[in-house]
Design a protein around this motif. Sequence first.
Motif, PDB file in Angstrom:
ATOM      1  N   LYS A 209       1.250  -9.547 -20.095  1.00 56.49           N
ATOM      2  CA  LYS A 209       2.105  -9.998 -20.939  1.00 56.49           C
ATOM      3  C   LYS A 209       1.430 -10.441 -22.104  1.00 56.49           C
ATOM      4  O   LYS A 209       0.165 -10.830 -22.200  1.00 56.49           O
ATOM      5  CB  LYS A 209       2.643 -11.209 -20.226  1.00 56.49           C
ATOM      6  CG  LYS A 209       3.475 -11.000 -19.035  1.00 56.49           C
ATOM      7  CD  LYS A 209       5.071 -10.681 -19.307  1.00 56.49           C
ATOM      8  CE  LYS A 209       5.797 -10.646 -18.349  1.00 56.49           C
ATOM      9  NZ  LYS A 209       7.300 -10.742 -18.444  1.00 56.49           N
ATOM     10  N   GLU A 210       2.213 -10.350 -23.380  1.00 51.51           N
ATOM     11  CA  GLU A 210       1.622 -10.772 -24.364  1.00 51.51           C
ATOM     12  C   GLU A 210       1.383 -12.537 -24.549  1.00 51.51           C
ATOM     13  O   GLU A 210       2.273 -13.066 -23.841  1.00 51.51           O
ATOM     14  CB  GLU A 210       2.417 -10.372 -25.610  1.00 51.51           C
ATOM     15  CG  GLU A 210       3.964 -10.973 -25.899  1.00 51.51           C
ATOM     16  CD  GLU A 210       4.731 -10.411 -24.849  1.00 51.51           C
ATOM     17  OE1 GLU A 210       5.932 -10.867 -25.013  1.00 51.51           O
ATOM     18  OE2 GLU A 210       4.513  -9.341 -24.273  1.00 51.51           O
TER      19      GLU A 210
ATOM     20  N   VAL B 186       7.047  -4.686 -28.894  1.00 54.64           N
ATOM     21  CA  VAL B 186       6.573  -4.561 -27.518  1.00 54.64           C
ATOM     22  C   VAL B 186       5.024  -4.532 -27.238  1.00 54.64           C
ATOM     23  O   VAL B 186       4.536  -3.270 -27.593  1.00 54.64           O
ATOM     24  CB  VAL B 186       7.306  -3.796 -26.557  1.00 54.64           C
ATOM     25  CG1 VAL B 186       6.868  -3.877 -25.263  1.00 54.64           C
ATOM     26  CG2 VAL B 186       8.631  -3.836 -26.906  1.00 54.64           C
TER      27      VAL B 186
ATOM     28  N   ASP C  91       1.474  -5.155 -25.088  1.00 50.28           N
ATOM     29  CA  ASP C  91       0.791  -5.641 -23.721  1.00 50.28           C
ATOM     30  C   ASP C  91      -0.480  -6.366 -24.006  1.00 50.28           C
ATOM     31  O   ASP C  91      -0.931  -6.323 -25.218  1.00 50.28           O
ATOM     32  CB  ASP C  91       0.733  -4.516 -22.802  1.00 50.28           C
ATOM     33  CG  ASP C  91      -0.074  -3.300 -22.985  1.00 50.28           C
ATOM     34  OD1 ASP C  91      -0.790  -3.471 -24.272  1.00 50.28           O
ATOM     35  OD2 ASP C  91       0.029  -2.287 -22.415  1.00 50.28           O
TER      36      ASP C  91
ATOM     37  N   ASP D 252       6.297  -8.294 -36.959  1.00 51.33           N
ATOM     38  CA  ASP D 252       7.438  -8.529 -36.370  1.00 51.33           C
ATOM     39  C   ASP D 252       8.475  -9.317 -37.047  1.00 51.33           C
ATOM     40  O   ASP D 252       9.663  -8.897 -37.150  1.00 51.33           O
ATOM     41  CB  ASP D 252       7.315  -9.306 -34.958  1.00 51.33           C
ATOM     42  CG  ASP D 252       8.528  -9.388 -33.665  1.00 51.33           C
ATOM     43  OD1 ASP D 252       8.840  -8.081 -33.603  1.00 51.33           O
ATOM     44  OD2 ASP D 252       8.804 -10.464 -33.612  1.00 51.33           O
TER      45      ASP D 252
END
Length: 172
Positions: A29-30, A38, A40, A77
């Motif tokens: 998980k980030e 997305v 990882d 983002d």
Amino acid sequence: MNRRTALRRLLYIAGGTLLLPACYRQSGKETIALTHLVIDEEQENLMAELVETIIPASDTPGGKELLLHLFVFKMVDDCHKPEDQADFAAGLASFAACSREKMGQDFRQLTTDQRIVFLESIEEMANEQVKRFYAITKRRTIQGYTNSKYVMTDLKKYELVPGRYNGYFKMG
């Protein structure tokens, strides 16, 4: 039982309760919540090493210590167009593959000198995704460093406007 002992135990329990979720981080998980990207854990670690290569630690903290990789992810983002975000994500995947192809090892396993040679060779690569990814990463890393708390508080000395009065300054 006296009040101080009870308060101390209560604080230990509260502190442990707050700290416990951080110890159970799920692998893969980030670290930072992103809306459009997305990412990882492997990609996050790769970005941390890339940022550390761009701004290495010396007598000042490096990119990894200042968490600039998280800044880069958040800026891409939040502030980039969807097509730039897609190019960034594709470039991140291609970056790792190009490193393995060109240098024979994963970017994280390379020495500092090998990393610098690889980053300098990106300019001559035919892969436009990697070029675009590296340009965005480099720009946002430098922006994050110059706007970091460390630079703003420790390196730049702020002077109120209009600055110091210099009575000896010759006017025209």
